[in-house]
Structure formats: structure tokens, C-alpha cells
Design a protein around this motif. Structure first.
Motif, PDB file in Angstrom:
ATOM      1  N   UNK A  58     -17.522 -46.752  69.254  1.00 23.24           N
ATOM      2  CA  UNK A  58     -17.747 -46.371  70.649  1.00 23.24           C
ATOM      3  C   UNK A  58     -18.838 -45.318  70.781  1.00 23.24           C
ATOM      4  N   UNK A  59     -19.219 -44.671  69.660  1.00 23.86           N
ATOM      5  CA  UNK A  59     -20.265 -43.668  69.718  1.00 23.86           C
ATOM      6  C   UNK A  59     -21.661 -44.271  69.589  1.00 23.86           C
ATOM      7  N   UNK A  60     -21.730 -45.499  69.167  1.00 21.89           N
ATOM      8  CA  UNK A  60     -23.011 -46.105  68.864  1.00 21.89           C
ATOM      9  C   UNK A  60     -23.713 -46.602  70.118  1.00 21.89           C
ATOM     10  N   UNK A  61     -25.006 -46.572  70.056  1.00 19.69           N
ATOM     11  CA  UNK A  61     -25.793 -47.251  71.076  1.00 19.69           C
ATOM     12  C   UNK A  61     -25.757 -48.731  70.724  1.00 19.69           C
ATOM     13  N   UNK A  62     -26.470 -49.545  71.490  1.00 16.84           N
ATOM     14  CA  UNK A  62     -26.488 -50.976  71.190  1.00 16.84           C
ATOM     15  C   UNK A  62     -26.991 -51.204  69.775  1.00 16.84           C
ATOM     16  N   UNK A  63     -26.294 -52.001  69.039  1.00 15.34           N
ATOM     17  CA  UNK A  63     -26.687 -52.328  67.684  1.00 15.34           C
ATOM     18  C   UNK A  63     -27.135 -53.788  67.625  1.00 15.34           C
ATOM     19  N   UNK A  64     -28.092 -54.123  66.778  1.00 17.53           N
ATOM     20  CA  UNK A  64     -28.487 -55.518  66.624  1.00 17.53           C
ATOM     21  C   UNK A  64     -27.329 -56.326  66.072  1.00 17.53           C
ATOM     22  N   UNK A  65     -27.289 -57.599  66.394  1.00 18.30           N
ATOM     23  CA  UNK A  65     -26.173 -58.441  65.961  1.00 18.30           C
ATOM     24  C   UNK A  65     -26.101 -58.542  64.445  1.00 18.30           C
ATOM     25  N   UNK A  66     -27.081 -59.216  63.842  1.00 19.65           N
ATOM     26  CA  UNK A  66     -27.071 -59.352  62.392  1.00 19.65           C
ATOM     27  C   UNK A  66     -28.494 -59.210  61.883  1.00 19.65           C
ATOM     28  N   UNK A  67     -28.745 -58.172  61.138  1.00 19.62           N
ATOM     29  CA  UNK A  67     -30.040 -57.987  60.498  1.00 19.62           C
ATOM     30  C   UNK A  67     -29.798 -57.794  59.009  1.00 19.62           C
ATOM     31  N   UNK A  68     -30.552 -58.500  58.204  1.00 18.72           N
ATOM     32  CA  UNK A  68     -30.400 -58.421  56.753  1.00 18.72           C
ATOM     33  C   UNK A  68     -31.746 -58.074  56.144  1.00 18.72           C
ATOM     34  N   UNK A  69     -31.777 -57.047  55.326  1.00 22.20           N
ATOM     35  CA  UNK A  69     -33.008 -56.704  54.618  1.00 22.20           C
ATOM     36  C   UNK A  69     -33.156 -57.665  53.451  1.00 22.20           C
ATOM     37  N   UNK A  70     -34.193 -58.491  53.505  1.00 20.92           N
ATOM     38  CA  UNK A  70     -34.359 -59.521  52.483  1.00 20.92           C
ATOM     39  C   UNK A  70     -35.457 -59.179  51.482  1.00 20.92           C
ATOM     40  N   UNK A  71     -36.069 -58.014  51.647  1.00 29.12           N
ATOM     41  CA  UNK A  71     -37.070 -57.588  50.678  1.00 29.12           C
ATOM     42  C   UNK A  71     -36.437 -56.761  49.573  1.00 29.12           C
ATOM     43  N   UNK A  72     -37.269 -56.204  48.711  1.00 28.53           N
ATOM     44  CA  UNK A  72     -36.767 -55.346  47.634  1.00 28.53           C
ATOM     45  C   UNK A  72     -36.204 -54.063  48.236  1.00 28.53           C
ATOM     46  N   UNK A  73     -35.079 -53.595  47.708  1.00 29.82           N
ATOM     47  CA  UNK A  73     -34.452 -52.397  48.253  1.00 29.82           C
ATOM     48  C   UNK A  73     -35.372 -51.183  48.149  1.00 29.82           C
ATOM     49  N   UNK A  74     -36.121 -51.098  47.070  1.00 36.05           N
ATOM     50  CA  UNK A  74     -36.993 -49.937  46.882  1.00 36.05           C
ATOM     51  C   UNK A  74     -38.122 -49.928  47.916  1.00 36.05           C
ATOM     52  N   UNK A  75     -38.466 -51.097  48.460  1.00 31.81           N
ATOM     53  CA  UNK A  75     -39.480 -51.147  49.520  1.00 31.81           C
ATOM     54  C   UNK A  75     -38.964 -50.492  50.783  1.00 31.81           C
ATOM     55  N   UNK A  76     -37.690 -50.718  51.084  1.00 31.62           N
ATOM     56  CA  UNK A  76     -37.086 -50.081  52.250  1.00 31.62           C
ATOM     57  C   UNK A  76     -36.972 -48.574  52.030  1.00 31.62           C
TER      58      UNK A  76
END
Length: 292
Positions: free
Chosen positions: A201-219
Motif C-alpha cells: 500500500x506504500x508503493x506507487x504504481x509498479x509495472x506489471x512484469x519486468x524482467x532484466x534479461x541482460x547480464x546482472x553486472x550490466x545492471x
């Protein structure tokens, strides 16, 4: 936006405050990342902030400022950095001491009341918050200069630093705004640990489903860049909070981003290779658009 709010060390490389701010930044980040209980973090953080503010006050008393602009920069961008953490750690300490000892529902209810208090604060001070968030400067000479202060607009519970020579009408108000941004995240995390799902209930609108598909170290590379650019929450966000937000967005877990940062530093140039890559992709796309 106030991109330089990362306590303005970049623009104060020759400042008399640089060493104190650099040391404080490193120590507070280390404290936040530590495995200490929240109450112990808060108590240690309060001591660190008071020590840093005392050093700043002594420097101001001994050397003062070269001109009006340096004075404004100090009370707008330098002092509020440790002051905001002092207020934040004080809020956390009070919360830890006042949090009900039994019953998860009682604890969550208490935290919701804390969130209501924060919302009320932002409502009452909406004009000032808007002024700061939009990066305006035309009232800075009134808000962040000691000579232009007829009285104090904000009376915090922490009054140790209400000193005519070390305060303006709005520097502590600005510090509290920054502190409460951090405190909101603390409440969210605390609620989630007590009762998973309760922080929704504290969150603003969140995207439905987002998946990071690149290398974790890039993020990791991108997040560190955003952190050091100082363009989120006026530069007041800490690394832990920023990584937590991206974990929420992409449903990902960062195991040891400090280690990842060390791996990036050990690369051969360009060390920020992912940023170079995506910048090149964007430049190429825009050139292609121009040629059409």
C-alpha cells in the motif's frame, strides 16, 4: 531537478568542507551496509552525524564564507547532507524504541501511522518541497542565507544546531525533507520484514512484469552510474536503497554489488563497457533517424 545534491562534492573539490564531507559519506555508507541491528545503526549514525556537524560548525566559525553564493551553497547543499542523516537516524531510533513488542498487526499498524505523519509533513510543506524539487533558485537568498532570516520556519525536535551563525530559515527544513525520503524506504522495508506484502500500500504504481534479461553486472553498472550522477531523490538516495528499488522492479537479487563494483574497476578500458555499448546503440539509432 537538483542533480548536484549528492552533497555537491563534485562542485566543491576546492572547498574547505570537502574532506569532512568525503569522510562522512564513506562512513555513513559503510554503516548503512553493515549487518548491525537497526537500533544500533541509528545510534551509531547519530553520533557520526553530530561529530560531522560539529566539525562543519567549527570551520564556519573559524573561516566563514568568501561570498554570499558560497554561504547559500553551504546551507543548501553541504550542511543538509549530514543534518538529514541526523534526522533520519533519530526517526529510526524513535521508531525502533516505540514499535510494539508483540503482534505483527500492531507493528504494521504503527508503521502505517508513521507513514501518515510523513504524508502530513509533505502536505504542509508542499510549496517548499515543490520549489526544491523543481530546482528553483530565486528564493535561495531568503531560504539559505543567514542575513535574510527574520525567524525560523521550521522547529525540529533536534534543536542542537539552531544556532544563528550555523542555521538559516530553511536549511533544516530541507534536511528533514531529505531525511523523510529515506525514512519512507525504512518503513517499507520494516513492514515487509514483519509481514510480507504489507508494504504494497506504500508503493506507487509498479509495472506489471519486468524482467532484466541482460547480464546482472550490466545492471549494477547502470545503478552505480545513477547513484554517482545524483539524479534520484536529489542525490540523497543511498546505494542500498537504490539497489533495493531495482530488485523490486526487476524481481532480481543482487548478492554482492560491492564485489561487482570491484570487478568493474579491474576491467581494462572502457570499464563502464555496458554504458558505452548502450550509448553507442542510441547514437547509431538517432543518426539513422536523421538520415531517413
Amino acid at each position: 531537478m537538483i542533480a548536484q545534491q549528492r552533497f555537491y562534492l563534485l562542485s566543491f573539490t576546492n572547498s574547505m568542507f570537502e574532506k569532512a564531507m568525503s569522510t562522512f559519506s564513506e562512513k555513513v555508507e559503510s554503516l548503512i551496509q553493515s549487518e548491525k541491528p537497526d537500533l544500533k545503526k541509528a545510534e551509531d549514525g547519530i553520533s557520526l552525524c553530530i561529530e560531522t556537524l560539529s566539525k562543519l560548525q567549527k570551520k564556519v566559525e573559524q573561516e566563514d564564507f568568501e561570498d554570499a553564493q558560497e554561504e547559500i551553497d553551504f546551507f543548501k547543499n553541504i550542511k543538509p547532507f549530514p543534518m538529514s542523516y541526523l534526522i533520519y537516524f533519530s526517526e529510526v531510533r524513535t521508531c525502533e524504541l516505540m514499535l510494539p513488542k508483540a503482534g505483527n498487526s500492531n507493528k504494521v499498524r504503527f508503521l502505517k501511522k508513521e507513514m501518515k505523519k510523513i504524508n502530513k509533513f509533505f502536505t504542509v510543506n508542499s510549496s517548499f518541497v515543490s520549489y526544491m524539487e523543481q530546482g528553483r533558485t530565486y528564493l535561495d537568498h531568503q531560504f539559505f542565507s543567514r542575513n535574510a532570516r527574520p525567524d525560523f520556519s521550521f522547529s525540529p525536535s533536534i534543536n542542537y544546531y539552531i544556532n544563528p551563525e550555523f542555521s538559516t530559515s530553511h536549511d533544516m527544513l530541507w534536511a528533514k525533507v531529505q531525511a523523510l525520503y529515506r525514512y519512507i524506504h525504512y518503513i517499507r522495508e520494516k513492514s515487509e520484514r514483519i509481514e510480507p506484502g504489507s508494504s504494497g500500500s506504500y508503493r506507487e504504481r509498479q509495472p506489471n512484469v519486468l524482467v532484466w534479461s541482460g547480464a546482472k553486472i550490466s545492471l549494477v553498472e547502470m545503478i552505480y552510474s545513477l547513484y554517482h550522477a545524483g539524479d534520484i531523490n536529489h542525490g540523497t538516495v543511498d546505494l542500498k536503497t537504490l539497489f533495493s528499488v531495482f530488485e523490486d522492479i526487476f524481481n532480481i537479487k543482487f548478492d554482492n554489488y560491492y564485489k561487482n563494483y570491484g570487478e568493474m574497476k579491474a576491467r581494462k578500458d572502457p570499464r563502464a563497457k555496458y554504458l558505452y555499448k548502450i550509448a553507442s546503440i542510441l547514437e547509431t539509432k538517432m543518426r539513422e533517424d536523421d538520415e531517413k
